[in-house]
Design an enzyme around this catalytic site. Structure first.
Site, mmCIF file in Angstrom:
data_model
loop_
_atom_site.group_PDB
_atom_site.id
_atom_site.type_symbol
_atom_site.label_atom_id
_atom_site.label_comp_id
_atom_site.label_asym_id
_atom_site.label_seq_id
_atom_site.Cartn_x
_atom_site.Cartn_y
_atom_site.Cartn_z
ATOM 1 N N HIS A 174 38.332 42.377 56.610
ATOM 2 C CA HIS A 174 39.490 43.017 55.547
ATOM 3 C C HIS A 174 40.725 43.837 56.001
ATOM 4 O O HIS A 174 40.649 44.231 56.950
ATOM 5 C CB HIS A 174 38.436 43.702 55.003
ATOM 6 C CG HIS A 174 37.361 43.044 54.054
ATOM 7 N ND1 HIS A 174 36.327 43.572 54.990
ATOM 8 C CD2 HIS A 174 36.965 43.184 52.969
ATOM 9 C CE1 HIS A 174 35.564 42.095 53.894
ATOM 10 N NE2 HIS A 174 35.614 42.385 53.079
ATOM 11 N N GLY B 66 39.400 46.200 31.933
ATOM 12 C CA GLY B 66 39.889 46.119 32.715
ATOM 13 C C GLY B 66 41.089 45.295 33.229
ATOM 14 O O GLY B 66 41.738 45.039 34.009
ATOM 15 N N PHE C 276 32.196 37.395 43.614
ATOM 16 C CA PHE C 276 32.738 35.925 43.090
ATOM 17 C C PHE C 276 33.418 34.861 43.752
ATOM 18 O O PHE C 276 33.291 33.980 42.811
ATOM 19 C CB PHE C 276 33.662 36.525 41.617
ATOM 20 C CG PHE C 276 32.350 36.858 40.566
ATOM 21 C CD1 PHE C 276 31.425 35.442 39.280
ATOM 22 C CD2 PHE C 276 32.536 38.227 40.333
ATOM 23 C CE1 PHE C 276 31.180 36.375 38.586
ATOM 24 C CE2 PHE C 276 31.770 38.636 38.825
ATOM 25 C CZ PHE C 276 31.400 37.547 38.227
ATOM 26 N N GLY D 242 30.414 46.131 51.029
ATOM 27 C CA GLY D 242 28.884 45.768 50.839
ATOM 28 C C GLY D 242 28.218 44.062 50.559
ATOM 29 O O GLY D 242 27.057 43.564 51.186
ATOM 30 N N ARG E 259 43.948 44.486 38.895
ATOM 31 C CA ARG E 259 44.074 43.349 39.611
ATOM 32 C C ARG E 259 43.389 42.525 39.387
ATOM 33 O O ARG E 259 43.480 41.068 39.050
ATOM 34 C CB ARG E 259 43.946 43.943 40.939
ATOM 35 C CG ARG E 259 45.200 44.758 42.107
ATOM 36 C CD ARG E 259 45.198 45.385 42.889
ATOM 37 N NE ARG E 259 44.412 46.488 43.048
ATOM 38 C CZ ARG E 259 43.892 47.169 44.213
ATOM 39 N NH1 ARG E 259 44.824 46.888 44.606
ATOM 40 N NH2 ARG E 259 43.089 48.199 43.832
ATOM 41 N N LYS F 116 40.902 48.725 52.275
ATOM 42 C CA LYS F 116 39.637 48.879 51.349
ATOM 43 C C LYS F 116 38.747 49.908 52.406
ATOM 44 O O LYS F 116 38.420 50.695 53.070
ATOM 45 C CB LYS F 116 38.957 47.937 52.038
ATOM 46 C CG LYS F 116 37.053 47.111 51.951
ATOM 47 C CD LYS F 116 36.155 45.863 53.064
ATOM 48 C CE LYS F 116 35.024 45.770 51.710
ATOM 49 N NZ LYS F 116 34.948 46.040 50.024
HETATM 50 P P1 NAP Z 1 41.987 47.781 39.815
HETATM 51 O O1 NAP Z 1 44.066 47.484 40.287
HETATM 52 O O2 NAP Z 1 42.713 49.481 40.045
HETATM 53 O O3 NAP Z 1 41.906 47.451 38.530
HETATM 54 C C1 NAP Z 1 40.404 48.744 37.922
HETATM 55 C C2 NAP Z 1 41.336 48.500 36.136
HETATM 56 O O4 NAP Z 1 40.525 49.720 34.785
HETATM 57 C C3 NAP Z 1 43.056 49.054 36.583
HETATM 58 O O5 NAP Z 1 43.614 48.829 35.600
HETATM 59 C C4 NAP Z 1 42.149 50.251 34.833
HETATM 60 O O6 NAP Z 1 42.836 50.725 34.460
HETATM 61 C C5 NAP Z 1 41.245 49.990 34.235
HETATM 62 N N1 NAP Z 1 39.954 51.203 33.799
HETATM 63 C C6 NAP Z 1 39.459 51.813 34.405
HETATM 64 N N2 NAP Z 1 38.890 53.181 33.344
HETATM 65 C C7 NAP Z 1 38.296 51.800 32.537
HETATM 66 C C8 NAP Z 1 37.667 51.613 31.291
HETATM 67 N N3 NAP Z 1 36.589 52.371 30.702
HETATM 68 N N4 NAP Z 1 38.094 51.100 30.605
HETATM 69 C C9 NAP Z 1 38.482 49.495 30.940
HETATM 70 N N5 NAP Z 1 39.365 50.208 31.882
HETATM 71 C C10 NAP Z 1 39.721 50.866 32.610
HETATM 72 O O7 NAP Z 1 40.641 48.192 40.755
HETATM 73 P P2 NAP Z 1 40.319 46.108 40.859
HETATM 74 O O8 NAP Z 1 40.382 45.743 42.166
HETATM 75 O O9 NAP Z 1 40.963 45.270 39.774
HETATM 76 O O10 NAP Z 1 39.143 45.702 41.067
HETATM 77 C C11 NAP Z 1 38.052 46.212 39.743
HETATM 78 C C12 NAP Z 1 36.709 46.486 40.672
HETATM 79 O O11 NAP Z 1 36.217 44.825 41.125
HETATM 80 C C13 NAP Z 1 36.278 47.563 41.436
HETATM 81 O O12 NAP Z 1 35.103 47.375 41.590
HETATM 82 C C14 NAP Z 1 36.314 46.578 42.657
HETATM 83 O O13 NAP Z 1 35.760 46.156 43.731
HETATM 84 C C15 NAP Z 1 35.344 45.620 42.326
HETATM 85 N N6 NAP Z 1 35.851 43.866 43.028
HETATM 86 C C16 NAP Z 1 34.963 42.658 42.967
HETATM 87 C C17 NAP Z 1 35.410 41.863 43.062
HETATM 88 C C18 NAP Z 1 33.305 40.609 42.926
HETATM 89 O O14 NAP Z 1 33.722 40.015 43.199
HETATM 90 N N7 NAP Z 1 32.409 41.084 42.437
HETATM 91 C C19 NAP Z 1 36.520 40.975 43.350
HETATM 92 C C20 NAP Z 1 37.285 42.127 44.408
HETATM 93 C C21 NAP Z 1 37.110 42.999 43.169
HETATM 94 P P3 NAP Z 1 44.296 52.366 35.105
HETATM 95 O O15 NAP Z 1 44.828 52.254 36.229
HETATM 96 O O16 NAP Z 1 45.028 52.958 34.200
HETATM 97 O O17 NAP Z 1 43.417 53.407 35.507
#
Ligand code: NAP
Length: 250
Positions: free
Chosen positions: A135, A8, A108, A145, A12, A139
């Protein structure tokens, strides 16, 4: 050097992880995988730990592939259920290495995780507790969560301590008192200009304790991600581990 692949990597969070790994003295970026790429490119030959930040619909499949390929995984994608975690445990039982590891953290941000822990510790000393999470307007879920987890942790601490149910007012419109999670009222604010914030209010007659965590930007998650990568790479947490609190020396 710990060789870190990012799944991924164009997202972001993924892009932030790539930058954080590049900036760390003890890590290097191995493979960067996007939505169209073959995850089979990530293997023990080039990777010590894979960091997975994608979308809930893809995360389980990615983790199962990585485990089968013999790669340890740190997962930040949200949407994990008990059923999905059972599938990861089953995959780990058949993994190429006996000490293989998957670490999943719904949050995290060290501040948010500590707020959760401190709120649970404080809960039994107070008659009442409520959670307010605040938020950015985009969101997708409400309440967050993390806020649900905080409420459940407070409720468990109160149950364990034999605390009486909270005596607080139930008058007025139910909706204006927030969602009741395990007996704890949780309020969700969505406001332009905010990022991710949580406040726990704990009250006794004549006194109040407020525990507040503020995550101002995505960089707030990176120390937690790097901490998890180091812990998993060290081999100290084989199997499935969940929650950053399990890696903090609390
Ligand atoms: P994002 O900007 O939408 O990024 C997700 C990325 O994953 C996109 O580049 C997407 O590509 C890619 N992707 C989709 N399917 C994939 C696959 N099968 N293999 C590889 N890459 C793939 O989302 P984000 O803001 O980075 O957030 C990502 C996740 O982290 C979410 O679930 C969010 O809730 C979570 N999160 C967790 C925390 C924590 O502390 N644990 C903090 C913030 C966010 P395409 O756009 O080309 O489809």
């Amino acid at each position: 050097m710990i060789r870190v692949s990012v799944i991924g990597a164009q997202g972001r969070m993924g892009a932030s992880v790539v930058e954080a790994v590049k900036a760390a003295d003890d890590m290097e970026v191995a493979q960067t995988i996007g939505a169209g790429d073959d995850i089979a490119a990530v293997s023990p030959a080039n990777t010590d730990v894979a960091v997975e930040f994608t979308v809930p619909s893809a995360s389980l499949g990615n983790v199962l592939s990585l485990v089968a390929q013999g790669v340890d995984v740190v997962v930040g994608t949200t949407g994990w259920t008990d059923g999905k975690m059972e599938q990861v445990k089953a995959a780990l039982a058949k993994a190429p290495r006996a000490d293989q590891a998957v670490f999943i953290a719904p949050n995290f941000a060290v501040s948010a995780v500590l707020a959760d822990v401190f709120a649970a510790r404080a809960a039994k000393y107070f008659t009442s507790a409520e959670v307010i999470e605040l938020h950015h307007p985009d969101k997708v879920d409400a309440p967050s969560g993390t806020a649900i987890h905080t409420a459940q942790a407070i409720a468990k601490a109160r149950r364990d301590a034999g605390s009486a149910p909270m005596p607080d007012g139930t008058q007025g419109e139910a909706a204006s008192r927030g969602q009741v999670v395990d007996g704890v009222h949780v309020h969700a604010v969505r406001l332009q200009g905010l990022n991710a914030h949580e406040e726990v209010l704990l009250g006794n007659t004549g006194e109040q304790l407020v525990i507040r965590a503020d995550s101002f930007e995505r960089s707030s998650f990176m120390p937690g991600v790097l901490l998890a990568v180091r812990a998993i790479a060290s081999g100290s947490h084989p199997g499935l581990s969940v929650g950053l609190d399990t890696l903090l020396d609390l």
